[in-house]
Motif scaffolding. Structure first.
Motif, short mmCIF file in Angstrom:
data_model
loop_
_atom_site.label_atom_id
_atom_site.label_comp_id
_atom_site.label_asym_id
_atom_site.label_seq_id
_atom_site.Cartn_x
_atom_site.Cartn_y
_atom_site.Cartn_z
N ILE A 88 0.94 -1.23 -0.04
CA ILE A 88 0.06 0.06 -0.11
C ILE A 88 1.05 1.10 0.02
CG2 ILE A 88 -1.65 1.33 1.19
CD1 ILE A 88 -2.70 -1.36 2.54
N GLN A 89 1.93 1.26 0.85
CA GLN A 89 2.77 2.55 0.89
C GLN A 89 3.33 2.76 -0.50
OE1 GLN A 89 4.58 1.34 4.55
NE2 GLN A 89 3.38 2.91 5.84
N ALA A 90 3.69 1.75 -1.11
CA ALA A 90 4.52 1.73 -2.44
C ALA A 90 3.56 2.30 -3.44
CB ALA A 90 5.00 0.52 -2.88
N ARG A 91 2.34 2.31 -3.36
CA ARG A 91 1.35 2.61 -4.29
C ARG A 91 0.68 3.99 -3.79
NH1 ARG A 91 -1.26 -3.11 -6.24
NH2 ARG A 91 0.40 -4.01 -7.07
N VAL A 92 0.69 4.36 -2.56
CA VAL A 92 -0.25 5.67 -2.12
C VAL A 92 0.78 6.32 -1.40
CG1 VAL A 92 -2.25 6.15 -0.58
CG2 VAL A 92 -2.12 3.94 -1.79
N THR A 93 0.73 7.76 -1.73
CA THR A 93 1.65 8.93 -1.12
C THR A 93 0.66 9.57 -0.38
OG1 THR A 93 1.22 10.27 -3.12
CG2 THR A 93 3.12 8.96 -3.28
N LEU A 94 0.99 10.13 0.82
CA LEU A 94 0.36 10.95 1.59
C LEU A 94 1.22 12.39 1.86
CD1 LEU A 94 -1.86 11.28 3.70
CD2 LEU A 94 -0.44 10.61 5.33
N GLY A 95 0.48 13.57 1.30
CA GLY A 95 1.26 14.43 1.29
C GLY A 95 0.51 15.79 1.74
N GLY A 96 0.97 17.07 1.53
CA GLY A 96 0.49 17.98 2.08
C GLY A 96 0.71 18.43 3.41
N ASP A 97 -0.41 19.06 4.08
CA ASP A 97 -0.04 19.70 5.46
C ASP A 97 -0.37 18.62 6.46
OD1 ASP A 97 0.41 21.34 7.36
OD2 ASP A 97 -1.62 22.44 7.37
N VAL A 98 0.36 17.31 6.41
CA VAL A 98 0.24 16.11 6.96
C VAL A 98 0.34 16.34 8.62
CG1 VAL A 98 0.76 13.65 7.52
CG2 VAL A 98 0.49 14.51 5.22
N ALA A 99 1.61 17.28 8.75
CA ALA A 99 2.01 17.47 9.98
C ALA A 99 1.08 18.18 11.03
CB ALA A 99 3.23 18.40 10.13
N SER A 100 -0.02 18.85 10.41
CA SER A 100 -0.89 19.55 11.23
C SER A 100 -1.83 18.93 11.60
CB SER A 100 -1.57 20.65 10.15
OG SER A 100 -2.43 20.01 9.46
N LEU A 101 -2.21 17.57 11.10
CA LEU A 101 -3.20 16.70 11.84
C LEU A 101 -2.83 16.14 13.32
CD1 LEU A 101 -3.98 14.54 8.83
CD2 LEU A 101 -5.17 16.52 9.70
N SER A 102 -1.46 16.27 13.65
CA SER A 102 -0.89 16.07 15.00
C SER A 102 -1.04 17.08 16.14
CB SER A 102 0.73 15.38 14.79
OG SER A 102 0.68 14.37 14.08
N GLU A 103 -1.60 18.14 15.56
CA GLU A 103 -1.80 19.19 16.68
C GLU A 103 -3.08 18.90 17.58
OE1 GLU A 103 -2.58 22.65 14.45
OE2 GLU A 103 -0.46 22.58 13.53
N VAL A 104 -2.76 19.01 18.73
CA VAL A 104 -3.82 18.57 19.54
C VAL A 104 -5.07 19.80 19.48
CG1 VAL A 104 -4.58 18.21 22.02
CG2 VAL A 104 -2.16 17.74 21.12
N GLN A 105 -5.85 19.32 18.60
CA GLN A 105 -7.06 20.20 18.18
C GLN A 105 -8.20 19.48 17.63
OE1 GLN A 105 -6.30 23.49 15.70
NE2 GLN A 105 -7.98 24.28 15.51
N PRO A 106 -9.37 19.49 18.00
CA PRO A 106 -10.61 18.61 17.44
C PRO A 106 -10.46 18.99 15.72
CG PRO A 106 -11.28 19.79 19.23
CD PRO A 106 -9.97 20.40 19.01
N THR A 107 -10.71 18.10 14.97
CA THR A 107 -10.48 18.10 13.57
C THR A 107 -11.48 17.34 13.01
OG1 THR A 107 -8.08 18.69 14.03
CG2 THR A 107 -9.05 17.96 11.54
N VAL A 108 -12.34 18.05 11.87
CA VAL A 108 -13.11 17.06 11.04
C VAL A 108 -12.54 17.23 9.70
CG1 VAL A 108 -15.31 17.05 9.84
CG2 VAL A 108 -15.20 17.95 12.08
N LEU A 109 -12.24 16.13 9.22
CA LEU A 109 -11.52 15.81 7.94
C LEU A 109 -12.94 15.65 6.71
CD1 LEU A 109 -9.09 13.12 8.85
CD2 LEU A 109 -8.56 15.61 8.76
N PHE A 110 -12.70 16.73 5.76
CA PHE A 110 -13.64 17.14 4.81
C PHE A 110 -13.08 16.22 3.60
CE2 PHE A 110 -15.14 19.35 0.91
CZ PHE A 110 -16.55 18.62 1.00
N ALA A 111 -13.64 14.90 3.48
CA ALA A 111 -13.39 13.86 2.32
C ALA A 111 -14.43 13.69 1.53
CB ALA A 111 -12.96 12.49 3.09
N PRO A 112 -14.55 14.41 0.29
CA PRO A 112 -15.78 14.17 -0.49
C PRO A 112 -15.75 12.98 -1.29
CG PRO A 112 -14.29 16.23 -0.91
CD PRO A 112 -13.63 15.20 0.01
N HIS A 113 -16.60 12.70 -1.97
CA HIS A 113 -16.94 11.41 -2.76
C HIS A 113 -16.33 11.07 -3.87
CE1 HIS A 113 -20.19 10.26 0.53
NE2 HIS A 113 -19.97 9.03 -0.12
#
Length: 288
Positions: A88-113
């Protein structure tokens, strides 16, 4: 038994080289485009409503591509839910502002269809040591329902809420900093929706993004997944600084408008197979 055999076959397909699997997906998509007339009608109606300036030939091409990507993404679950993390990791890249997700803050991830929506979830839960939740819509087939649930529970520290669980446990999880992977851009009928524009047409839209963000005192972070020839790219976008507001209707209209920008970048990968305009405002003509 038929469903079980089908899933075993799908699992076996996951060990094919990705180009071969994608070629099979393309053939399946073109077959479905040719024979599933009712769903083809839905796609054409959606495209005609949302992209009126396209020519008939352009909409036809886009509709064919939609079926192809939909079928390819379905077959890709064969390796997404059954192959090793290394595959999976060889085929899928995760990028962008990933580091911000580790901030201790309630977060809703908007993931459209988009067709890669399950890939986005897997990329996050596989790679990040965080707690995630999402709302699970049961499948009509019990065997498929169990398979989908198992696939989405495969990695990380995750919980699946069902709609009948209600709002309270979801909001409680948000306030405990469990990231909510939310897909609010479908038509779930008039009882749960408000009418706001989507490509200029009134669309029954669930206002859950605004409401969960408000109740959970959470920021909204878009997570968009794009299918590529070599797999998928999952991008974490910056949090929306002006969301939510005190106006749920305005927030939901803003969500749809920003969603349009993501769709315009890859229109063939959106779920046009869904009857987005099935629920109509009073007096409005039926579209399907």
């Amino acid at each position: 038994m038929v469903s079980q055999l089908g899933l075993w076959l799908l699992r076996g397909l996951g060990y094919l080289p990705l180009p071969v699997l994608r070629a099979l997906g393309a053939a399946l998509g073109l077959l479905l485009f040719a024979v599933v007339a009712d769903r083809r009608h839905v796609v054409f109606t959606n495209l005609r409503t949302c992209f009126p300036t396209l020519t008939a030939a352009q909409r036809h091409t886009l509709a064919r591509q939609t079926f192809v990507h939909f079928a390819q993404a379905w077959l890709d679950r064969s390796w997404l839910w059954h192959r090793s993390p290394a595959c999976i990791q060889a085929r899928v890249t995760l990028g962008g502002d990933v580091a911000s997700l580790s901030e201790v803050q309630p977060t809703v991830l908007f993931a459209p269809h988009f067709v890669g929506l399950d890939v986005g979830w897997t990329a996050l839960t596989l790679n990040l040591p965080l707690h995630f939740t999402t709302i699970f819509t049961p499948q009509s087939n019990a065997v498929v329902d169990a398979w989908v649930a198992k696939g989405r529970l495969r990695f990380g520290q995750v919980r699946l809420f069902r709609r009948e669980d209600g709002v309270k446990p979801i909001v409680s999880a948000l306030r405990q900093h469990e990231l909510l992977y939310l897909l609010p851009d479908m038509n779930f009928g008039p009882s749960e929706s408000i009418f706001v524009p989507f490509y200029g047409e009134p669309a029954a839209t669930v206002p859950s993004l605004s409401r969960f963000a408000k109740l959970g005192r959470a920021r909204v972070v878009p997570v968009i997944t794009r299918m590529t020839p070599t797999g998928y790219e999952v991008t974490v976008h910056p949090a929306w600084p002006d969301f939510p507001t005190d106006d749920v209707s305005a927030d939901t209209a803003t969500m749809n408008l920003r969603l349009q920008g993501f769709i315009d970048a890859m229109p063939a990968q959106y779920f046009w197979v869904h009857k987005r305009f099935k629920t109509r405002p009073p007096g409005a003509p039926e579209l399907y």
